[in-house]
Design an enzyme around this catalytic site. Sequence first.
Site, PDB file in Angstrom:
ATOM      1  N   LYS A  83       0.853  -1.186   0.000  1.00  0.00           N
ATOM      2  CA  LYS A  83       0.000   0.000   0.000  1.00  0.00           C
ATOM      3  C   LYS A  83       0.891   1.239   0.000  1.00  0.00           C
ATOM      4  O   LYS A  83       1.784   1.373   0.856  1.00  0.00           O
ATOM      5  CB  LYS A  83      -0.817  -0.040   1.291  1.00  0.00           C
ATOM      6  CG  LYS A  83      -2.184   0.568   1.223  1.00  0.00           C
ATOM      7  CD  LYS A  83      -2.868   0.272   2.559  1.00  0.00           C
ATOM      8  CE  LYS A  83      -4.255   0.752   2.627  1.00  0.00           C
ATOM      9  NZ  LYS A  83      -4.787   0.657   3.984  1.00  0.00           N
TER      10      LYS A  83
HETATM   11  C1  E4P Z   1      -8.226   1.630   4.192  1.00  0.00           C
HETATM   12  O1  E4P Z   1      -7.418   0.850   3.712  1.00  0.00           O
HETATM   13  C2  E4P Z   1      -8.026   2.350   5.446  1.00  0.00           C
HETATM   14  O2  E4P Z   1      -7.318   1.502   6.316  1.00  0.00           O
HETATM   15  C3  E4P Z   1      -9.293   2.708   6.179  1.00  0.00           C
HETATM   16  O3  E4P Z   1     -10.452   2.270   5.484  1.00  0.00           O
HETATM   17  C4  E4P Z   1      -9.357   4.087   6.711  1.00  0.00           C
HETATM   18  O4  E4P Z   1     -10.566   4.279   7.365  1.00  0.00           O
HETATM   19  P1  E4P Z   1     -10.813   5.409   8.477  1.00  0.00           P
HETATM   20  O5  E4P Z   1     -11.232   6.658   7.792  1.00  0.00           O
HETATM   21  O6  E4P Z   1     -11.933   4.847   9.307  1.00  0.00           O
HETATM   22  O7  E4P Z   1      -9.544   5.546   9.255  1.00  0.00           O
END
Ligand code: E4P
Length: 221
Positions: A83
């Site tokens: 990522k």
């Molecule tokens: C996605 O890969 C992220 O880890 C995640 O969905 C972020 O979500 P949040 O806005 O609840 O932190």
Amino acid sequence: MKIFLDTANLKSIKKFNDMGLLDGITTNPSLLSKEGGNPKDAMQEIAKIIKGDVSLEVVATEYSEMLDEGRRLRQYGENVVVKVPMTPDGLRACKTLSSEGIPVNVTLIFSANQALLAAKSGAKYVSPFIGRLDDIGQNGMALIEEIQEIFLNYEFTTQILVASIRHPIHVVDAAKIGADVVTLPPAVLDKMLLHPLTRIGLENFLADWDKLRSGNPDMKI
Ligand code: E4P
């Protein structure tokens, strides 16, 4: 639609994986920090437990350091997706890692143009954060519709991974649009399983069954 769990919590991962519900996992530095302990051990363990794609995030912000981290993360398992953040260096790293056969998830996507550039850089997944857009008064789900339309126009193979999901209605709406993947906090997946009429219906069935066998308590199906 694939279901990923958005967590680094091993207990939740095992629970939903044992139910056969999980197609993959997404993590990020904040989710790892929430669990404490050694993040490297946690990432390696998650990659072992889950058969599907496991997104592990780089923390470097400079291109060549991102490549080093991405290549190291990939050694945690053949199912690891690296990522990278939606930055110029992140997109460059996406292009290089993808050309080496390492799948990439471009994260922190907040506009259709960012998704388009990530797709053109070879990303396997783009992660638009819909809840964070809703939080600032913008329509997160409208972004998913826009990205879906663009990707269909050009037949991109990049998958839309709907992230920052806050509640079960987000999941239904993403599925209606035809998004490829949703990544869910464990609490949202828990809520998707429940309906009060299911609970009440089951209680009634069991009470009626108890009445039936009242004369014969040893009766079994
Ligand atoms: C996605 O890969 C992220 O880890 C995640 O969905 C972020 O979500 P949040 O806005 O609840 O932190």
